[in-house]
Design an enzyme around this catalytic site. Structure first.
Site, short mmCIF file in Angstrom:
data_model
loop_
_atom_site.label_atom_id
_atom_site.label_comp_id
_atom_site.label_asym_id
_atom_site.label_seq_id
_atom_site.Cartn_x
_atom_site.Cartn_y
_atom_site.Cartn_z
N ASP A 1 65.37 101.99 50.76
CA ASP A 1 64.44 101.86 51.89
C ASP A 1 63.47 100.69 51.76
OD1 ASP A 1 64.73 105.25 51.65
OD2 ASP A 1 65.16 104.20 53.52
N HIS B 1 63.40 107.18 42.79
CA HIS B 1 64.59 107.87 43.30
C HIS B 1 64.91 109.04 42.39
CE1 HIS B 1 68.69 108.50 44.80
NE2 HIS B 1 68.31 107.81 45.83
#
Ligand code: SDX
Length: 438
Positions: free
Chosen positions: A373, A316
């Site tokens: 996700d 991320h």
């Protein structure tokens, strides 16, 4: 809106930049959570210099009071409230109001907003013909972005938001109708008859009804599944200046209307590095499950530079710790599979990948952890939502965040049209050459 302070007790209130024989000094803005940024709005006029920051990893585009992320600690708060506190009784519409209007709704506001959502769940009948114009093979995200702009054509009175009343109505229309657009998209690509919204059903139940009922057989969602969908949407609802939200702000900065700005957000979210990653995670797990590849082998491939393989759902730009949403979605995944009495071999593979990656130096050094996700797709798959609709679900969840940021910018009297600069590296001193001399 709580305003940031300039400087703070333990840090200087200004920063200086020295270049050639000139030193300029600029204010340091300190946010309510202690984040600090140098206000360089005078840099170019003072020095002729600009900053260059590929991907804006070190550049703040605005000051915002909506969402706070601490990537090192793995903290996510909506208007100051930790996301973990919404898990007890997840109510997506209440969180949507919190994000957009800055506080939890009163009972009157909640009743009024929900009534607006119910009254606006249907689409103009003419929009059904627009759905028919798409091939059944059309990617659902392409349909969704087109249909949000089409929606604006049927509500031109919402193009110009003059007051809070019109804004609340526009927000309700978008939040309610994006759900119907998603359901009708699913029905279109699967050649199924459109199922109209049922005014007696709450938000998530109505979505599942419009997606999975048949004219002769109404689908009634299990309350646990409905709570899971509420929490999935809440955990996707906002994430400060991510790629799609920054896109919504960029488009809205030109005073483009709310529908056009959110349609652009859908397009940005579609990318596999952003909201499209939940689809890539399922494809990755399926690839391993189909055999020929083990979790160990896949991890090795993801570590090979230039292999073009990444451990999807990991890593991320901001979180350099476990994404708090991934932790919550992992437990939702376990609960939903247990409730539906399902065993999913892909979940076992996901757990194995996570176990291997979390103790592998490559991922540890780069601070790569599961993100939002990694587990979300497994839950949606268990509920019966097909992979090509995963990012559409992400868009439904993220819409209130887009609306909140669009409003925050729209209401800011000091906001300007976004117009980044560049460093030109092209040809110099060229001249036009007529065709017969080329
Ligand atoms: C979302 O911004 C948001 O808030 C987004 C989001 C939201 O709510 O809006 O949180 C939603 O988009 C989550 C992210 C979903 N994307 C994925 O899961 C795709 C896989 N992850 C990556 O591609 C990547 O981690 C990013 C795009 C998410 C972040 O990339 P960065 O921060 O730009 O990092 P990078 O690409 O510069 O990589 C740094 C290093 C590189 O290795 P080196 O060059 O140092 O050797 O880490 C490696 C990368 O190769 N790396 C990975 C990896 N992610 C980064 N290696 C293997 N697998 C990965 N997933």
């Amino acid at each position: 809106m709580e305003t940031s302070k300039s400087g703070s007790s333990s840090f200087p209130a200004t920063a200086s930049i020295t270049y050639a024989d000139k030193t300029v000094t600029y204010p340091v803005i300190t946010g309510t959570e202690g984040e600090r940024g140098i206000d360089i709005s005078r840099l170019r006029s003072d020095t002729g210099l600009i900053t260059v920051d590929q991907g804006y990893g070190n550049t703040g585009s605005c000051q915002s009071a909506i969402t706070y992320i601490d990537g090192d600690q793995g903290i996510l708060r909506y208007r100051g409230i930790p996301i973990e506190e919404f898990a007890g009784n997840p109510d997506f519409i209440e969180v949507a109001w919190l994000l957009i209007f800055g506080r939890l709704p009163t009972s009157t506001e909640s009743t009024r907003f929900r009534a607006r959502l119910t009254a606006n769940a249907h689409l103009h009948e003419a929009m059904k013909h627009t759905f028919e114009g798409f091939p059944a093979s059309a990617p659902p995200m392409a349909i969704m972005s087109a249909m949000i702009n089409t929606l604006g054509c049927f509500h031109p009175e919402m193009y110009l938001i003059k007051d809070e009343e019109i804004f609340e109505e526009a927000a309700a229309r978008l939040i309610s109708k994006i759900r119907t657009i998603a359901a009708f998209t699913y029905r279109r690509v699967n050649g199924l008859p459109y199922i109209y919204p049922n005014p007696k059903l709450r938000y998530c139940d109505n979505l599942l009804h419009m997606m999975f009922s048949m004219p002769y057989d109404q689908r009634v969602a299990d309350p646990e599944i409905s709570l899971a969908m509420n929490l999935i949407f809440i955990l996707h609802a906002d994430h400060e200046q991510n790629c799609s939200t920054s896109t919504v702000r960029m488009v809205g900065s030109s005073k483009a209307n709310l529908f056009a700005s959110c349609a652009a957000g859908v397009c940005a979210l579609w990318g596999p590095l952003h909201g499209g990653a939940n689809v890539e995670v399922l494809e990755m797990l399926g690839q391993i499950h189909q055999g020929g590849l083990t979790a160990e082998k896949y991890i090795e491939m993801a570590k090979q530079k230039g292999s073009g393989t990444r451990l999807m759902g990991f890593g991320h730009r901001v979180y350099k710790n476990y994404d708090p949403r991934a932790k919550m979605l992992q437990s939702v995944c376990e609960k939903v599979l247990k409730k539906l009495n399902l065993r999913d071999p892909l979940l076992d593979i996901a757990r194995k990948l996570e176990e291997l990656a979390l103790k592998d130096q490559y991922f540890i050094e780069r601070k790569l952890y599961p993100n939002v996700d990694f587990y979300s797709g497994l839950i949606m798959r268990a509920i019966g939502i097909p992979t090509n609709m995963f990012t559409v679900m992400f868009a439904i969840g993220r819409l209130p965040g887009w609306v909140a940021h669009w409003k925050e910018q729209h209401d800011d009297a000091n906001s300007k049209i976004a117009r980044p600069r560049q460093i030109y590296t092209g040809p110099v001193n060229k001249h036009y050459v007529p065709m017969d001399s080329r």
